[in-house]
Design an enzyme around this catalytic site. Structure first.
Site, PDB file in Angstrom:
ATOM      1  CD  GLU A 273      -2.893  -0.596   2.591  1.00  0.00           C
ATOM      2  OE1 GLU A 273      -3.007  -2.135   3.137  1.00  0.00           O
ATOM      3  OE2 GLU A 273      -2.356   0.037   3.237  1.00  0.00           O
TER       4      GLU A 273
ATOM      5  CB  CYS B 220       1.792   7.654   4.041  1.00  0.00           C
ATOM      6  SG  CYS B 220       2.390   5.657   5.579  1.00  0.00           S
TER       7      CYS B 220
ATOM      8  CB  CYS C  57       5.298  -5.646   9.741  1.00  0.00           C
ATOM      9  SG  CYS C  57       6.736  -4.697  11.342  1.00  0.00           S
TER      10      CYS C  57
ATOM     11  CB  CYS D 170       2.288  -4.111  16.638  1.00  0.00           C
ATOM     12  SG  CYS D 170       4.709  -3.356  16.826  1.00  0.00           S
TER      13      CYS D 170
ATOM     14  CB  CYS E 278       0.596  -2.968  13.672  1.00  0.00           C
ATOM     15  SG  CYS E 278       0.965  -3.092  11.711  1.00  0.00           S
TER      16      CYS E 278
ATOM     17  N   GLY F 291       5.386  -2.323   7.206  1.00  0.00           N
ATOM     18  CA  GLY F 291       6.638  -2.118   7.710  1.00  0.00           C
ATOM     19  C   GLY F 291       7.835  -2.182   8.407  1.00  0.00           C
ATOM     20  CD  GLU F 292      11.362  -0.681  12.222  1.00  0.00           C
ATOM     21  OE1 GLU F 292       9.733  -0.712  12.302  1.00  0.00           O
ATOM     22  OE2 GLU F 292      12.013  -1.014  12.404  1.00  0.00           O
TER      23      GLU F 292
ATOM     24  CG  LEU G 159       7.244   5.415  24.000  1.00  0.00           C
ATOM     25  CD1 LEU G 159       8.482   4.045  23.751  1.00  0.00           C
ATOM     26  CD2 LEU G 159       7.336   6.681  24.600  1.00  0.00           C
ATOM     27  CG  HIS G 160       2.367   3.025  20.090  1.00  0.00           C
ATOM     28  ND1 HIS G 160       2.022   3.968  19.397  1.00  0.00           N
ATOM     29  CD2 HIS G 160       3.291   1.756  19.017  1.00  0.00           C
ATOM     30  CE1 HIS G 160       1.894   4.199  18.515  1.00  0.00           C
ATOM     31  NE2 HIS G 160       2.740   3.345  17.915  1.00  0.00           N
TER      32      HIS G 160
ATOM     33  CB  CYS H 214      -0.538   1.209   9.024  1.00  0.00           C
ATOM     34  SG  CYS H 214       1.121  -0.329   9.176  1.00  0.00           S
TER      35      CYS H 214
HETATM   36  N1  SAH Z   1       6.769  -0.513  11.645  1.00  0.00           N
HETATM   37  C1  SAH Z   1       6.731   1.027  11.343  1.00  0.00           C
HETATM   38  C2  SAH Z   1       6.347   2.268  10.632  1.00  0.00           C
HETATM   39  C3  SAH Z   1       4.974   1.115  10.011  1.00  0.00           C
HETATM   40  S1  SAH Z   1       3.512   1.635  11.293  1.00  0.00           S
HETATM   41  C4  SAH Z   1       6.034   1.999  13.028  1.00  0.00           C
HETATM   42  O1  SAH Z   1       5.826   0.852  13.912  1.00  0.00           O
HETATM   43  O2  SAH Z   1       6.856   3.163  13.771  1.00  0.00           O
HETATM   44  C5  SAH Z   1       3.348   3.466  11.116  1.00  0.00           C
HETATM   45  C6  SAH Z   1       3.181   3.794  12.699  1.00  0.00           C
HETATM   46  O3  SAH Z   1       1.398   3.512  12.285  1.00  0.00           O
HETATM   47  C7  SAH Z   1       3.698   3.387  14.034  1.00  0.00           C
HETATM   48  O4  SAH Z   1       3.460   4.373  14.614  1.00  0.00           O
HETATM   49  C8  SAH Z   1       2.685   2.518  14.190  1.00  0.00           C
HETATM   50  O5  SAH Z   1       2.465   2.192  15.401  1.00  0.00           O
HETATM   51  C9  SAH Z   1       1.182   3.175  14.272  1.00  0.00           C
HETATM   52  N2  SAH Z   1      -0.276   1.905  13.442  1.00  0.00           N
HETATM   53  C10 SAH Z   1       0.014   1.000  13.381  1.00  0.00           C
HETATM   54  N3  SAH Z   1      -1.062   0.824  13.491  1.00  0.00           N
HETATM   55  C11 SAH Z   1      -2.047   0.929  13.548  1.00  0.00           C
HETATM   56  C12 SAH Z   1      -3.609   1.656  14.277  1.00  0.00           C
HETATM   57  N4  SAH Z   1      -4.488   0.404  14.228  1.00  0.00           N
HETATM   58  N5  SAH Z   1      -3.957   2.905  14.985  1.00  0.00           N
HETATM   59  C13 SAH Z   1      -3.034   4.170  14.914  1.00  0.00           C
HETATM   60  N6  SAH Z   1      -1.760   3.855  14.734  1.00  0.00           N
HETATM   61  C14 SAH Z   1      -0.554   2.621  14.146  1.00  0.00           C
HETATM   62 FE1  SF4 Z   2       4.257  -2.931  14.070  1.00  0.00          FE
HETATM   63 FE2  SF4 Z   2       5.028  -0.845  12.935  1.00  0.00          FE
HETATM   64 FE3  SF4 Z   2       5.248  -3.520  11.858  1.00  0.00          FE
HETATM   65 FE4  SF4 Z   2       2.668  -2.490  12.427  1.00  0.00          FE
HETATM   66  S1  SF4 Z   2       4.539  -2.097  10.908  1.00  0.00           S
HETATM   67  S2  SF4 Z   2       3.388  -4.218  13.518  1.00  0.00           S
HETATM   68  S3  SF4 Z   2       3.547  -0.955  13.829  1.00  0.00           S
HETATM   69  S4  SF4 Z   2       6.118  -2.278  13.150  1.00  0.00           S
END
Ligand code: SAH
Ligand code: SF4
Length: 359
Positions: free
Chosen positions: A93, A121, A128, A132, A135, A178-179, A234-235, A352
């Site tokens: 995406e 974006c 990934c 998380c 996500c 992805g990360e 961070l979250h 995402c």
């Molecule tokens: N992997 C990286 C970048 C991609 S995710 C990372 O985790 O930072 C980009 C951002 O979207 C991150 O801050 C992630 O925690 C957040 N994110 C992922 N799923 C989400 C959701 N369902 N609601 C809000 N933010 C989300």
């Molecule tokens: Fe976590 Fe970012 Fe990977 Fe989603 S894309 S699983 S938020 S590291």
């Protein structure tokens, strides 16, 4: 695997390929300009080249590797999400977000642009590995890394689209699927290619990398002293909660992560953004806000709070406006700069990984 994708090549690599083909080296620069200045994406557009060379290009190199299969526009028309198929059938995406000029007037007065912000974006992996729980990309697991060219091609796809409307990409965030720090080399090669002053010449300061907090990669990134903006997902402010949301916290707990952040700020003098997806009753509590404020005290940083985008595989709900306001109030009173980011493109599953997982 993608050796034949033209966007995988740097200018020196393209030059040596043309030398192998017994072509004059200035042809490499012409191709480079065609790709990154004119946004040509098929060999037949390169009419400045002899037909024989165009033929060779189309036989040896892949140009158009992102095949858009689904494009969705939010109801306000300001967010466009494109699902693209890669050469192996996998999907990623990319999202374009348009902001009203008044929202970013200062920046654009400086940049002398009549349009508003146009933020892309982009994805760095298919799926990934970080898992998380909230996500959609994490829920689908890891499929593969994107090559540098596949990362670059997402930017060039939208650059071309905007160019046709007399507009330009102003910002790129690596916050798609992805990360990025798990695919470090390809991501940095893509950034270098986008930065290339002879090519697309996209300023590093207009790029933001977001990471889940891979400490060794943050340290490597620090040593490289890049101008790219760094955001950390961070979250949660304590390890038990953070591990329950972001399993990688087991490996790199908060203390270690924040030490790496502090060292980054000291070494570069740059501000870090901390991302906080607000989940109702989970991490949007006054306790979390106070704990976060105490941990971030003295750090050159900014907290970006965003209501959770609910996903199918996670039962958490978005915070409410009132809870979010209370949360940032506590941070602000403790001297931690904080904003609530608007949710964009909710009606088109612009969170995402949400479109891929649905299709
Ligand atoms: N992997 C990286 C970048 C991609 S995710 C990372 O985790 O930072 C980009 C951002 O979207 C991150 O801050 C992630 O925690 C957040 N994110 C992922 N799923 C989400 C959701 N369902 N609601 C809000 N933010 C989300
Ligand atoms: Fe976590 Fe970012 Fe990977 Fe989603 S894309 S699983 S938020 S590291």
């Amino acid at each position: 695997m993608n050796a034949s994708l033209i966007f995988n090549l740097s200018l020196p690599e393209l030059t040596s390929l043309l030398t192998e083909w017994d072509e004059p080296t200035y042809r490499a620069r012409q191709i480079w300009q065609g790709l990154y200045h004119n946004f040509w994406n098929t060999p037949k557009e390169f009419t400045i080249l002899p037909a024989s060379l165009r033929q060779k290009l189309s036989e040896s190199l892949e140009f158009n590797i992102l095949v858009p299969t689904t494009t969705l526009q939010s109801s306000d028309g300001e967010t466009i999400k494109t699902l693209c198929q890669l050469h192996d059938g996998k999907a990623i995406e990319t999202v374009l977000m348009k902001y009203d000029p008044s929202a970013a007037l200062r920046q654009f007065k400086r940049d002398n642009l009549g349009q508003g912000r146009r933020t892309l974006c982009i994805s760095t992996q298919v799926g990934c590995a970080m898992g998380c729980v909230f996500c959609a990309t994490g829920q689908m697991g890891f499929k593969r890394h994107l090559s540098s060219g596949e990362i670059v091609a997402q930017v060039m796809y939208f650059a071309r689209l905007l160019h046709d409307q007399g507009e330009v990409v102003t910002n790129v965030v690596l916050m798609g699927m992805g990360e990025p720090f798990h695919n470090y080399d390809n991501t940095m090669a893509a950034i270098d290619r986008l930065n290339d002053p002879d090519g697309y010449n996209f300023g590093a300061r207009r790029l933001t990398i977001s990471t889940v907090g891979l400490v060794p990669a943050i340290r490597r990134f620090t040593a490289e002293k890049r101008q790219v903006h760094l955001a950390i997902s961070l979250h949660a402010a304590d390890d038990t909660l953070r591990t329950s949301m972001l399993p990688i916290n087991n490996r790199y707990p908060i203390k270690e992560l924040l030490e790496a952040c502090r060292d980054y700020i000291t070494a570069t003098g740059r501000r870090i953004t901390f991302e906080w997806a607000m989940v109702n009753g989970v991490n949007d509590t006054p306790d979390q806000a106070h704990l976060l404020a105490s941990k971030l005290k003295g750090l050159l940083c900014h907290v970006n709070a965003i209501p959770l985008n609910p996903t199918e595989g996670y039962s958490g709900k978005a915070t409410t406006r009132q809870r979010a306001n209370e949360f940032i109030d506590i941070l602000s009173k403790s001297g931690i700069p904080c904003t609530i980011r608007l949710r964009r493109g909710i009606d088109i599953k612009a969170g995402c990984g949400q479109l891929v997982s649905q299709v």
